[in-house]
Design a protein around this motif. Structure first.
Motif, short mmCIF file in Angstrom:
data_model
loop_
_atom_site.label_atom_id
_atom_site.label_comp_id
_atom_site.label_asym_id
_atom_site.label_seq_id
_atom_site.Cartn_x
_atom_site.Cartn_y
_atom_site.Cartn_z
N ILE A 118 -5.61 9.24 82.03
CA ILE A 118 -4.58 10.15 81.51
C ILE A 118 -4.91 10.51 80.06
O ILE A 118 -5.12 9.62 79.23
N PRO A 119 -4.97 11.80 79.73
CA PRO A 119 -5.28 12.18 78.35
C PRO A 119 -4.09 11.93 77.42
O PRO A 119 -2.93 12.07 77.81
N GLN A 120 -4.39 11.55 76.19
CA GLN A 120 -3.35 11.37 75.18
C GLN A 120 -2.75 12.72 74.81
O GLN A 120 -3.39 13.76 74.93
N LEU A 121 -1.49 12.70 74.33
CA LEU A 121 -0.80 13.93 73.98
C LEU A 121 -1.58 14.72 72.93
O LEU A 121 -1.70 15.94 73.03
N CYS A 122 -2.12 14.03 71.94
CA CYS A 122 -2.86 14.75 70.89
C CYS A 122 -4.09 15.44 71.47
O CYS A 122 -4.48 16.51 71.00
N MET A 123 -4.68 14.87 72.51
CA MET A 123 -5.83 15.50 73.14
C MET A 123 -5.40 16.75 73.90
O MET A 123 -6.06 17.79 73.83
N THR A 124 -4.31 16.67 74.63
CA THR A 124 -3.87 17.84 75.40
C THR A 124 -3.48 18.98 74.48
O THR A 124 -3.58 20.15 74.86
N GLN A 125 -3.04 18.66 73.27
CA GLN A 125 -2.67 19.71 72.32
C GLN A 125 -3.88 20.36 71.67
O GLN A 125 -3.82 21.53 71.27
N ALA A 126 -4.98 19.62 71.57
CA ALA A 126 -6.16 20.13 70.86
C ALA A 126 -7.21 20.73 71.78
O ALA A 126 -8.01 21.57 71.35
N ILE A 127 -7.22 20.33 73.06
CA ILE A 127 -8.24 20.80 73.99
C ILE A 127 -7.82 22.13 74.60
O ILE A 127 -6.71 22.27 75.12
N THR A 128 -8.71 23.10 74.56
CA THR A 128 -8.43 24.43 75.09
C THR A 128 -8.50 24.45 76.61
O THR A 128 -7.71 25.15 77.26
N GLN A 129 -9.45 23.71 77.17
CA GLN A 129 -9.65 23.74 78.63
C GLN A 129 -10.16 22.39 79.12
O GLN A 129 -11.05 21.79 78.52
N TRP A 130 -9.57 21.95 80.22
CA TRP A 130 -10.00 20.72 80.89
C TRP A 130 -10.76 21.09 82.17
O TRP A 130 -10.24 21.85 82.99
N ASN A 131 -11.96 20.56 82.31
CA ASN A 131 -12.75 20.73 83.52
C ASN A 131 -12.70 19.41 84.28
O ASN A 131 -13.48 18.50 84.01
N VAL A 132 -11.74 19.29 85.18
CA VAL A 132 -11.48 18.04 85.88
C VAL A 132 -12.29 18.03 87.18
O VAL A 132 -12.18 18.95 87.98
N SER A 133 -13.07 16.99 87.36
CA SER A 133 -13.93 16.91 88.55
C SER A 133 -13.63 15.63 89.34
O SER A 133 -14.35 14.63 89.24
#
Length: 235
Positions: A118-133
């Motif tokens: 699970i990504p941290q909240l600060c990561m979800t706010q800073a990352i533009t796009q997640w490539n989940v595989s």
């Protein structure tokens, strides 16, 4: 400190190329490859980032400060970055300050992850796009390791996340369909990509996989870097 993979020369695996996979394939991008992974995919083409039974950790991994990594990234003059691995979220405590700084500099930041953490909240706010595989049975990982419901639901709830599945055989498609129903992932956020580390493998599987994408309303991705340069590091 970040644990960064090395190139054959010994230099950190931070390089400038094109995105070879997914929604942004063909886009000029800086890559940062981190070491360590919590899965062990049989067909993985970056085993040197985690398979310490067959690779020498000291030879394959270098520890760098965030400022050292950021200076190298900025030096390429491109404001797009893909953070890949290994599994980057194993290092998200150390990684978060870097992505926050890059975000403030106006970078388009993508993270490639296997979707088990699970990504941290600060990561979800800073990352533009997640490539989940998320990994399928063809990866050789058992179901309990490769499918973590709370992590998959967390990514499903992010509008910035795409889900990319590596397909080796037609039978894999049922597993994808079952995951989509189980986690209610919209088809427009799904990408299917043929497994392979040679042009022949990718083209052979891609020919029938394209039709499956058309029928299901999924995106199709090839592996441009393999088609152009083969299975080499730093491309």
């Amino acid at each position: 400190m970040l644990k960064v993979s090395r190139q054959p020369s010994g230099a950190p695996e931070i390089f400038y190329s094109i995105q070879g996979e997914g929604i942004n394939a063909g886009t000029p991008t800086v890559f940062l490859r981190l070491a360590l992974c919590n899965l062990a995919c049989s067909w993985c083409d970056t085993k040197y980032t985690w398979d310490w039974a067959n690779y020498d950790y000291a030879r394959e991994v270098v520890s760098l400060t965030n400022s050292e990594v950021e200076d190298q990234i900025i030096g390429f003059g491109c404001r797009r970055i893909v953070i890949t691995g290994g599994e980057p979220l194993l290092q998200q405590d150390a990684l978060a300050p870097l992505v926050l700084s890059l975000n403030e500099r106006g970078f388009y930041c993508e993270v490639e992850t296997n979707g088990t953490l699970i990504p941290q909240l600060c990561m979800t706010q800073a990352i533009t796009q997640w490539n989940v595989s998320p990994k399928l049975g063809n990866s050789g990982n058992n179901a309990g390791r490769r499918e973590v419901p709370e992590a998959l639901r967390a990514f499903r709830d992010l509008d910035t996340a795409y889900f990319k599945f590596v397909i080796a055989a037609r039978a894999d498609l049922k597993e994808v369909d079952d995951l989509l129903r189980r986690y209610r992932i919209p088809p427009e956020r799904i990408i299917l990509m043929p497994e392979g580390v040679t042009s022949r493998e990718i083209q052979s599987r891609g020919q029938w996989l394209v039709q499956s994408c058309v029928e299901r309303g999924f995106h199709f991705s090839t592996r441009l870097h393999i088609l152009l340069w083969g299975d080499v590091r730093g491309r």
